[in-house]
Design an enzyme around this catalytic site. Structure first.
Site, PDB file in Angstrom:
ATOM      1  N   CYS A 152       0.862  -1.275   0.071  1.00  0.00           N
ATOM      2  CA  CYS A 152       0.069  -0.003  -0.109  1.00  0.00           C
ATOM      3  C   CYS A 152       0.844   1.175  -0.146  1.00  0.00           C
ATOM      4  O   CYS A 152       1.994   1.331   0.230  1.00  0.00           O
ATOM      5  CB  CYS A 152      -0.928  -0.015   1.316  1.00  0.00           C
ATOM      6  SG  CYS A 152      -1.974  -1.573   1.512  1.00  0.00           S
ATOM      7  N   CYS A 156      -2.890   5.001   3.035  1.00  0.00           N
ATOM      8  CA  CYS A 156      -3.942   3.913   2.627  1.00  0.00           C
ATOM      9  C   CYS A 156      -4.905   3.822   3.964  1.00  0.00           C
ATOM     10  O   CYS A 156      -4.430   3.723   5.234  1.00  0.00           O
ATOM     11  CB  CYS A 156      -3.510   2.443   2.283  1.00  0.00           C
ATOM     12  SG  CYS A 156      -4.962   1.280   1.968  1.00  0.00           S
ATOM     13  N   CYS A 174      -2.594  -2.867  -3.723  1.00  0.00           N
ATOM     14  CA  CYS A 174      -3.904  -2.577  -2.799  1.00  0.00           C
ATOM     15  C   CYS A 174      -4.831  -2.461  -3.626  1.00  0.00           C
ATOM     16  O   CYS A 174      -4.443  -1.335  -4.472  1.00  0.00           O
ATOM     17  CB  CYS A 174      -3.351  -1.952  -1.463  1.00  0.00           C
ATOM     18  SG  CYS A 174      -5.171  -1.343  -0.942  1.00  0.00           S
TER      19      CYS A 174
END
Length: 375
Positions: free
Chosen positions: A56, A60, A87
């Site tokens: 990520c 995030c 992600c």
């Protein structure tokens, strides 16, 4: 186990992450950015979660992971090459069209590491010009496609040795054509120049610990790259004097376990190897020496437990058969005892020869290794 303060990297891509580590924030800063979901840190690094296999952006909004499950990467490419997938919530790879192409090339190199791969051939697969592939591959991963192939080959070579293959079989099964290809190129790139060597660790911080082992008092020291010193002595004062003599311009700091638990664990692991017959710990090493010394030390790492070679045989294996005295000198100047097994090198007549930490210790190490090999 990892070197004190070293940012983690995984799935065999340690070298790739290390290349970029200097451009990343500190690990503490990255953890704070993730906790705060700091959008200003996006692009500076990426983090993966080993329990989900996803990576990520720092900002995030996904549920926080446990700290020990986080892994940090400098680029999207390095995260994907380590097996993490983007992600779907923060889309860290969005807008980077070259990522999949470079991953495809890296995977191809891994699958064909034992073959002769030309830049032109790889560029054709990628649909790019050779010069552009070379440029963007190096920009993304910090090394050229050729250096990446050599790293994959070296990983295969070390794995073959661990599985019990002979040095010769491991060389050819991993795609290296000769012993000089295994050690020569690496040592020419890694070996320090005499001028750099004389700086004596200027500007570096070295953590050390002294512990009693089955072979007597030992001092181990490490930089952020790995163990740089492991020596035996009669007392702590003399050992620290030796450490200071090796790195006269470095900042030397004792290792309080709460700040650098890895170093204490490394000493314990090495003592278990010496006293209880546990496998020699695979610790990161920060070897310092000339190109020739590095070539010798790298070769010593391939000698299997229970085997011994003469100084002349080592010289022949590194394609320099006349350098017998130079090999002996390199062994004598090894500052990382046991982990770099110079004790496995004998005189041509089979006698012990010299050993920096005493012939009694050398004989004890050899006897224990022969016993484990037979058993």
């Amino acid at each position: 186990m990892e070197a004190p303060g070293k940012i983690r990297s995984y799935n065999g891509y340690q070298g790739l992450t290390r290349v970029h580590a200097m451009s990343m924030p500190s690990e503490q800063e990255m953890r704070q950015a993730i906790a705060a979901r700091d959008k200003s840190r996006d692009g500076q690094f990426f983090y993966g979660v080993i329990t989900t296999g996803v990576f990520c952006r720092p900002s995030c909004a996904t549920r926080s992971a446990r700290p020990e499950h986080l892994r940090f990467f400098p680029t999207v490419e390095s995260a994907m090459l380590s097996g993490f997938r983007p992600c779907k919530r923060c889309r860290p790879a969005e807008g980077i069209s070259r990522v999949e192409r470079l991953v495809e090339i890296a995977r191809y190199i891994e699958q064909h590491a034992d073959e002769r791969l030309t830049l032109a051939h790889l560029a054709e697969i990628a649909g790019l010009s050779p010069s552009r592939l070379q440029r963007i591959f190096k920009q993304a991963l910090g090394i050229s496609p050729k250096a990446y192939q050599d790293a994959v080959r070296m990983r295969h070579f070390k794995q073959s040795l661990k599985e019990g293959d002979s040095v010769t079989d491991a060389i050819f099964s991993s795609g290296f054509g000769s012993i000089s290809r295994v050690y020569g190129e690496a040592s020419r790139n890694i070996g320090m120049s005499p001028r750099a060597y004389r700086t004596g660790g200027a500007g570096e911080s070295i953590i050390y610990a002294c512990r009693t082992t089955a072979l007597g008092l030992m001092a181990m020291a490490a930089t952020d790259k790995g163990v740089c010193f492991a020596q035996f002595g009669d007392d702590e004062t003399s050992l620290l004097a030796h450490l200071k003599a090796e790195f006269p311009h470095a900042e030397l700091r004792p290792s309080p376990a709460q700040d650098a638990p890895e170093l204490d664990a490394w000493v314990e692991a090495l003592d278990r190897h010496i006293s209880q017959g546990a496998p020699r710990p695979e610790l990161p090493l920060d070897m310092r020496g000339t190109a020739f010394q590095m070539k010798v030390w790298q070769f010593l790492l391939s000698i299997r437990e229970g085997d011994v070679l003469s100084y002349g045989e080592v010289a022949a294996h590194i394609d320099n058969p006349k350098a017998v005295r130079a090999v002996a000198s390199a062994c004598a100047k090894n500052r990382i005892g046991v982990l770099i097994p110079c004790h496995r090198v004998l005189r041509g007549d089979g006698s012990l020869g010299g050993y920096r930490w005493g012939l009694e210790r050398k004989q004890t190490l050899l006897d224990a290794e022969r016993k484990r090999r037979v058993g």
